[in-house]
Scaffold this motif. Structure first.
Motif, PDB file in Angstrom:
ATOM      1  N   ALA A 154       1.111  -1.154  -0.004  1.00  0.00           N
ATOM      2  CA  ALA A 154       0.035   0.122  -0.085  1.00  0.00           C
ATOM      3  C   ALA A 154       0.953   1.169   0.134  1.00  0.00           C
ATOM      4  CB  ALA A 154      -0.917   0.096   1.113  1.00  0.00           C
ATOM      5  N   VAL A 155       0.630   2.335  -0.823  1.00  0.00           N
ATOM      6  CA  VAL A 155       1.065   3.491  -0.704  1.00  0.00           C
ATOM      7  C   VAL A 155       0.446   4.693   0.150  1.00  0.00           C
ATOM      8  CG1 VAL A 155       1.846   5.588  -2.171  1.00  0.00           C
ATOM      9  CG2 VAL A 155       2.090   3.042  -3.101  1.00  0.00           C
ATOM     10  N   VAL A 156       1.089   5.005   1.071  1.00  0.00           N
ATOM     11  CA  VAL A 156       0.669   5.640   2.252  1.00  0.00           C
ATOM     12  C   VAL A 156       1.454   6.832   2.664  1.00  0.00           C
ATOM     13  CG1 VAL A 156      -0.132   5.319   4.679  1.00  0.00           C
ATOM     14  CG2 VAL A 156       0.017   3.415   3.411  1.00  0.00           C
ATOM     15  N   ARG A 157       0.824   7.838   2.777  1.00  0.00           N
ATOM     16  CA  ARG A 157       1.398   9.030   3.482  1.00  0.00           C
ATOM     17  C   ARG A 157       1.412   9.277   4.944  1.00  0.00           C
ATOM     18  NH1 ARG A 157      -0.994  13.844   2.554  1.00  0.00           N
ATOM     19  NH2 ARG A 157       0.697  15.201   2.980  1.00  0.00           N
ATOM     20  N   LEU A 158       2.427   9.544   5.620  1.00  0.00           N
ATOM     21  CA  LEU A 158       2.532   9.290   6.965  1.00  0.00           C
ATOM     22  C   LEU A 158       3.007  10.756   7.693  1.00  0.00           C
ATOM     23  CD1 LEU A 158       4.620   5.891   7.520  1.00  0.00           C
ATOM     24  CD2 LEU A 158       2.218   6.363   7.554  1.00  0.00           C
ATOM     25  N   SER A 159       2.440  11.237   8.803  1.00  0.00           N
ATOM     26  CA  SER A 159       2.804  12.337   9.296  1.00  0.00           C
ATOM     27  C   SER A 159       3.978  12.148  10.162  1.00  0.00           C
ATOM     28  CB  SER A 159       1.596  12.936  10.463  1.00  0.00           C
ATOM     29  OG  SER A 159       1.521  11.809  11.478  1.00  0.00           O
ATOM     30  N   PRO A 160       4.715  13.198  10.613  1.00  0.00           N
ATOM     31  CA  PRO A 160       5.826  13.119  11.514  1.00  0.00           C
ATOM     32  C   PRO A 160       5.621  12.163  12.679  1.00  0.00           C
ATOM     33  CG  PRO A 160       5.730  15.333  10.656  1.00  0.00           C
ATOM     34  CD  PRO A 160       4.254  14.677  10.168  1.00  0.00           C
ATOM     35  N   LEU A 161       4.117  12.243  13.428  1.00  0.00           N
ATOM     36  CA  LEU A 161       4.101  11.434  14.614  1.00  0.00           C
ATOM     37  C   LEU A 161       3.825  10.189  13.970  1.00  0.00           C
ATOM     38  CD1 LEU A 161       3.255  11.478  17.502  1.00  0.00           C
ATOM     39  CD2 LEU A 161       0.725  12.001  16.753  1.00  0.00           C
ATOM     40  N   ALA A 162       3.278   9.736  13.132  1.00  0.00           N
ATOM     41  CA  ALA A 162       3.042   8.570  12.439  1.00  0.00           C
ATOM     42  C   ALA A 162       4.550   7.757  12.272  1.00  0.00           C
ATOM     43  CB  ALA A 162       2.347   8.137  11.175  1.00  0.00           C
ATOM     44  N   VAL A 163       5.481   8.394  11.651  1.00  0.00           N
ATOM     45  CA  VAL A 163       6.758   7.908  11.181  1.00  0.00           C
ATOM     46  C   VAL A 163       7.514   7.760  12.640  1.00  0.00           C
ATOM     47  CG1 VAL A 163       9.126   8.727  10.443  1.00  0.00           C
ATOM     48  CG2 VAL A 163       7.053   9.265   8.786  1.00  0.00           C
ATOM     49  N   GLU A 164       7.302   8.575  13.760  1.00  0.00           N
ATOM     50  CA  GLU A 164       7.948   8.366  14.737  1.00  0.00           C
ATOM     51  C   GLU A 164       7.581   7.028  15.855  1.00  0.00           C
ATOM     52  OE1 GLU A 164       8.556  10.774  19.097  1.00  0.00           O
ATOM     53  OE2 GLU A 164       7.656  11.773  17.382  1.00  0.00           O
ATOM     54  N   ASN A 165       6.444   6.702  15.341  1.00  0.00           N
ATOM     55  CA  ASN A 165       5.781   5.552  16.169  1.00  0.00           C
ATOM     56  C   ASN A 165       5.330   4.408  15.199  1.00  0.00           C
ATOM     57  OD1 ASN A 165       5.141   6.749  19.161  1.00  0.00           O
ATOM     58  ND2 ASN A 165       4.369   8.354  17.656  1.00  0.00           N
ATOM     59  N   LEU A 166       5.819   4.412  13.862  1.00  0.00           N
ATOM     60  CA  LEU A 166       5.223   3.362  13.197  1.00  0.00           C
ATOM     61  C   LEU A 166       5.826   2.024  13.921  1.00  0.00           C
ATOM     62  CD1 LEU A 166       3.934   3.007  10.551  1.00  0.00           C
ATOM     63  CD2 LEU A 166       6.127   2.782   9.230  1.00  0.00           C
ATOM     64  N   TRP A 173      -5.359  -7.526   2.642  1.00  0.00           N
ATOM     65  CA  TRP A 173      -6.045  -5.923   2.727  1.00  0.00           C
ATOM     66  C   TRP A 173      -6.896  -5.937   3.904  1.00  0.00           C
ATOM     67  CZ3 TRP A 173      -2.982  -3.226   0.142  1.00  0.00           C
ATOM     68  CH2 TRP A 173      -2.504  -3.376  -1.110  1.00  0.00           C
ATOM     69  N   ASP A 174      -7.238  -6.953   4.439  1.00  0.00           N
ATOM     70  CA  ASP A 174      -8.142  -7.062   5.647  1.00  0.00           C
ATOM     71  C   ASP A 174      -7.174  -6.518   6.869  1.00  0.00           C
ATOM     72  OD1 ASP A 174     -10.536  -7.621   4.350  1.00  0.00           O
ATOM     73  OD2 ASP A 174     -10.188  -9.724   4.677  1.00  0.00           O
ATOM     74  N   ILE A 175      -6.024  -7.248   6.865  1.00  0.00           N
ATOM     75  CA  ILE A 175      -5.160  -6.867   7.934  1.00  0.00           C
ATOM     76  C   ILE A 175      -4.472  -5.734   7.758  1.00  0.00           C
ATOM     77  CG2 ILE A 175      -2.982  -7.619   9.062  1.00  0.00           C
ATOM     78  CD1 ILE A 175      -3.719 -10.421   8.303  1.00  0.00           C
ATOM     79  N   GLY A 176      -4.290  -5.093   6.680  1.00  0.00           N
ATOM     80  CA  GLY A 176      -3.871  -3.851   6.226  1.00  0.00           C
ATOM     81  C   GLY A 176      -4.815  -2.827   6.735  1.00  0.00           C
ATOM     82  N   GLU A 183      -2.498   8.583   5.517  1.00  0.00           N
ATOM     83  CA  GLU A 183      -3.690   8.791   4.358  1.00  0.00           C
ATOM     84  C   GLU A 183      -3.181   7.692   3.093  1.00  0.00           C
ATOM     85  OE1 GLU A 183      -4.672  11.579   0.762  1.00  0.00           O
ATOM     86  OE2 GLU A 183      -3.270  12.377   2.114  1.00  0.00           O
ATOM     87  N   VAL A 184      -3.865   6.808   3.108  1.00  0.00           N
ATOM     88  CA  VAL A 184      -3.666   5.819   2.007  1.00  0.00           C
ATOM     89  C   VAL A 184      -3.911   6.280   0.481  1.00  0.00           C
ATOM     90  CG1 VAL A 184      -4.630   3.494   0.855  1.00  0.00           C
ATOM     91  CG2 VAL A 184      -4.526   3.868   3.466  1.00  0.00           C
ATOM     92  N   ILE A 185      -2.799   6.273  -0.324  1.00  0.00           N
ATOM     93  CA  ILE A 185      -2.868   6.723  -1.484  1.00  0.00           C
ATOM     94  C   ILE A 185      -3.421   5.480  -2.578  1.00  0.00           C
ATOM     95  CG2 ILE A 185      -1.570   7.983  -3.503  1.00  0.00           C
ATOM     96  CD1 ILE A 185      -1.934   9.514  -0.962  1.00  0.00           C
ATOM     97  N   ARG A 186      -2.950   4.475  -2.508  1.00  0.00           N
ATOM     98  CA  ARG A 186      -2.967   3.045  -3.471  1.00  0.00           C
ATOM     99  C   ARG A 186      -3.126   2.174  -2.355  1.00  0.00           C
ATOM    100  NH1 ARG A 186       0.383   5.869  -6.799  1.00  0.00           N
ATOM    101  NH2 ARG A 186       2.004   4.408  -6.117  1.00  0.00           N
ATOM    102  N   PRO A 187      -3.904   1.086  -2.686  1.00  0.00           N
ATOM    103  CA  PRO A 187      -4.827   1.101  -3.754  1.00  0.00           C
ATOM    104  C   PRO A 187      -6.129   1.837  -3.459  1.00  0.00           C
ATOM    105  CG  PRO A 187      -4.964  -0.813  -2.303  1.00  0.00           C
ATOM    106  CD  PRO A 187      -3.849  -0.014  -1.847  1.00  0.00           C
ATOM    107  N   PRO A 188      -6.715   1.979  -4.317  1.00  0.00           N
ATOM    108  CA  PRO A 188      -8.008   3.042  -4.186  1.00  0.00           C
ATOM    109  C   PRO A 188      -9.131   2.109  -3.257  1.00  0.00           C
ATOM    110  CG  PRO A 188      -7.774   2.258  -6.757  1.00  0.00           C
ATOM    111  CD  PRO A 188      -6.673   1.946  -5.961  1.00  0.00           C
ATOM    112  N   GLU A 189      -9.294   0.776  -3.435  1.00  0.00           N
ATOM    113  CA  GLU A 189     -10.120   0.279  -2.725  1.00  0.00           C
ATOM    114  C   GLU A 189      -9.817   0.180  -1.199  1.00  0.00           C
ATOM    115  OE1 GLU A 189      -9.791  -1.704  -6.686  1.00  0.00           O
ATOM    116  OE2 GLU A 189      -8.357  -1.277  -5.013  1.00  0.00           O
TER     117      GLU A 189
END
Length: 318
Positions: A234-246, A280-283, A295-301
């Motif tokens: 999955a292509v995802v945008r991550l905030s600085p907080l998400a990056v820090e705690n991923l 995709w269910d676990i994702g 924010e999920v960019i892809r896949p659109p579903e």
């Protein structure tokens, strides 16, 4: 007398035959008086250390004596490094050896072992899991310690099969026991001990690869296994907080692989990554943990599914 200093003093005398108090003090970083007290404690515990008088004298072990840490048997010495794992030792049938080893070391070290036990404890199982040791673990453990070929019936996804295994080691991972062993094909693999329906350590012994590294093999196999499960991307945008705690919120290997793909931050400080997920269910469930920090960019579903979940969550709170 510290455990490390007792072992070091004995090994020095064993390796160099004779050493003066000054030489021992310099090697151990203590005073000559401390060396004299340590030697006296070892003698009281039954270690044959003798003092030769004169200019060329010093301390030595009686000829032919091989240091065993005050008479430790081989099996007792081998389990000393597992002393922080009383539960697993009991499960493997090694508690008796461990107790004997601790009593013999205590004869020289005084209160040091008790002090260590009061300060350090390893609780191996994961939270919220009560696990019973596999009933065949003691027999599997015996095959590992004695380097005997293990024969047994093993239940895997393809069905139950008879196995002839050369056991290299045991791994306790989050409360689950695994046997690392070489199979009939010559390949080293991992086997869950609780899936053995029968197990018997035979009389036949095997030649262990002297260069085999159990910890290194397990680490590589665990990474390979995890990555084999992460089949989707999955292509995802991550905030600085998400990056820090991923790495805390998601599976560690998936988080590390995702962050390795991160590009430069945008004007808001967000980065775009390619996140591996098992399906995709676990994702979907994993990305819900990140909430508005992703924010999920892809896949659109998957993007549509997260958007709908966000709308439903907002409705709950209005």
């Amino acid at each position: 007398m510290r455990a490390s200093r007792a072992i070091a003093l004995l090994l020095l005398l064993q390796a160099r035959r004779t050493m003066t108090a000054a030489e021992l003090a310099a090697e151990l970083g203590v005073s000559e008086r401390t060396v004299q007290r340590d030697v006296a404690a070892l003698v009281e515990a039954g270690v044959p250390v003798y003092a030769d008088r004169g200019r060329a004298g010093g301390y030595r072990l009686v000829d032919g004596y091989r240091t065993r840490l005050t008479g430790l048997e081989r099996a007792e010495a081998e389990v000393l490094h597992l002393a922080a794992l009383p539960g697993p030792l009991r499960d493997m049938g090694l508690a008796g050896h461990a107790l004997a080893a601790r009593l013999k070391v205590a004869a020289v070290l005084g209160d040091a072992p008790a002090g260590a036990v009061r300060r350090f404890h390893l609780d191996a199982p994961a939270w919220f899991r009560e696990t019973e040791p596999p009933p065949l673990l003691p027999e599997v453990s015996r095959a590992v310690w004695e380097e005997r070929v293990l024969h047994g019936r093993y239940a895997a996804r393809g069905g139950t099969r008879e196995r002839r295994l050369e056991p290299y080691g045991l791994v306790l991972k989050a409360g689950q026991w695994y046997l690392v062993a070489r199979g009939a094909s010559g390949r080293v693999g991992s086997y869950r001990v609780d899936r053995f329906e029968t197990a018997e350590a035979g009389d036949e012994r095997f030649e262990r690869d002297p260069e085999f590294d159990l910890a290194g093999h397990w680490a590589a196999a665990a990474r390979e296994f995890t990555r084999a499960l992460l089949r989707e991307r999955a292509v995802v945008r991550l905030s600085p907080l998400a990056v820090e705690n991923l790495a805390v919120l998601l599976e560690a290997t998936a988080a590390a692989d995702a962050l390795a793909t991160a590009g430069p931050p945008d004007a808001e400080g967000w980065v775009t990554v390619t996140l591996p997920v098992e399906d995709w269910d676990i994702g979907y469930l994993e990305l819900l943990r990140l909430g508005p920090e992703a924010e999920v960019i892809r896949p659109p579903e998957l993007r549509a599914r997260l958007a709908e979940a966000t709308r439903r969550a907002a409705a709950r709170y209005t």
